[in-house]
Write a protein that holds these residues in place. Structure first.
Motif, PDB file in Angstrom:
ATOM      1  N   VAL A  73      20.547  41.698 -42.945  1.00 27.79           N
ATOM      2  CA  VAL A  73      19.485  41.459 -43.625  1.00 27.79           C
ATOM      3  C   VAL A  73      18.998  39.719 -43.621  1.00 27.79           C
ATOM      4  CG1 VAL A  73      18.465  41.276 -46.044  1.00 27.79           C
ATOM      5  CG2 VAL A  73      19.070  43.026 -45.595  1.00 27.79           C
ATOM      6  N   GLY A  74      20.220  39.134 -43.387  1.00 24.73           N
ATOM      7  CA  GLY A  74      20.160  37.336 -43.819  1.00 24.73           C
ATOM      8  C   GLY A  74      19.473  36.599 -42.529  1.00 24.73           C
ATOM      9  N   PRO A  75      20.797  37.656 -41.165  1.00 20.77           N
ATOM     10  CA  PRO A  75      20.148  37.347 -39.767  1.00 20.77           C
ATOM     11  C   PRO A  75      18.524  37.567 -39.896  1.00 20.77           C
ATOM     12  CG  PRO A  75      22.472  38.079 -39.923  1.00 20.77           C
ATOM     13  CD  PRO A  75      21.475  38.357 -41.600  1.00 20.77           C
ATOM     14  N   ALA A  76      18.130  38.841 -40.062  1.00 19.52           N
ATOM     15  CA  ALA A  76      16.698  39.109 -40.295  1.00 19.52           C
ATOM     16  C   ALA A  76      15.838  38.538 -41.366  1.00 19.52           C
ATOM     17  CB  ALA A  76      16.474  40.290 -40.501  1.00 19.52           C
ATOM     18  N   GLN A  77      15.869  37.894 -42.302  1.00 15.43           N
ATOM     19  CA  GLN A  77      14.983  37.110 -43.306  1.00 15.43           C
ATOM     20  C   GLN A  77      14.762  35.876 -42.576  1.00 15.43           C
ATOM     21  OE1 GLN A  77      17.024  38.358 -47.100  1.00 15.43           O
ATOM     22  NE2 GLN A  77      15.279  39.482 -47.673  1.00 15.43           N
ATOM     23  N   ALA A  78      16.189  35.119 -41.907  1.00  7.29           N
ATOM     24  CA  ALA A  78      15.941  33.848 -42.026  1.00  7.29           C
ATOM     25  C   ALA A  78      14.978  33.777 -40.256  1.00  7.29           C
ATOM     26  CB  ALA A  78      17.673  33.677 -40.868  1.00  7.29           C
ATOM     27  N   SER A  79      15.181  34.795 -40.002  1.00  7.81           N
ATOM     28  CA  SER A  79      14.279  35.154 -38.530  1.00  7.81           C
ATOM     29  C   SER A  79      12.411  35.326 -38.820  1.00  7.81           C
ATOM     30  CB  SER A  79      14.976  36.459 -37.303  1.00  7.81           C
ATOM     31  OG  SER A  79      13.465  36.090 -36.513  1.00  7.81           O
ATOM     32  N   GLU A  80      13.110  36.054 -40.060  1.00  5.09           N
ATOM     33  CA  GLU A  80      11.494  36.415 -40.665  1.00  5.09           C
ATOM     34  C   GLU A  80      10.915  34.383 -40.621  1.00  5.09           C
ATOM     35  OE1 GLU A  80       8.176  38.722 -43.159  1.00  5.09           O
ATOM     36  OE2 GLU A  80      10.793  39.034 -43.599  1.00  5.09           O
TER      37      GLU A  80
END
Length: 162
Positions: free
Chosen positions: A15-22
């Motif tokens: 979740v953290g890496p995906a949200q940072a990418s978003e």
């Protein structure tokens, strides 16, 4: 991010890496998570374990600013009629899982063929359909598989991070 074996562990770690990418590139978190699940087989694929590659992005002339190299692995390439064949192809590798997520966001955001998807950043299902139509994967059921994962694991709840 280590290679968690349970879906809840995978999602929690990703979740953290995906949200940072978003936040950085505009790819809905739910879509990035679903793609990472599908492309990495819940972080259990050889490509993910050996190269921190969660998205199966192929190597080319320009491998972006996050990739550290390339790794040849077997994959399936499918025709529109659903006929698939096994081939060996070269895929980007990364120092970390976070770099893989960042490269995925940059890859989609910087390729003109995916531009239409970004018209639907607030609609992850349509975003998934648009990247599939633009050729992200050759599997004719790719968008449906992403949408099924987003629905089954309620990945939509992670969109629009602050």
């Amino acid at each position: 991010m280590s290679a968690p074996s349970l879906p809840a562990q995978f999602i929690k770690a990703a979740v953290g890496p995906a949200q940072a990418s978003e936040r950085e590139y505009g790819v809905p978190t739910s879509v990035a998570l679903a793609q990472a699940i599908l492309e990495s087989n819940w972080a259990q694929s050889e490509l993910t374990r050996e190269g921190n590659a969660y998205f199966g992005i192929k190597c080319g002339k320009d491998n972006g600013k996050y990739a550290t190299g390339c790794l040849k692995k077997p994959t399936s390439e499918c025709q529109p009629d659903g006929t698939c064949t096994k081939v060996i192809d070269s895929f980007r590798t990364y120092a970390t899982a976070t770099d893989s997520f960042r490269d995925h966001g940059l890859f989609l955001a910087s390729n003109d063929r995916y531009a239409k998807a970004f018209l639907y950043s607030a609609n992850p299902d349509q975003f998934s359909r648009e990247i599939a139509l633009a050729g992200y994967a050759t599997d004719p059921g790719y968008a449906d598989k992403l949408i099924a994962l987003m629905t089954k694991f309620n990945l939509y709840q992670y969109n629009n991070p602050k």
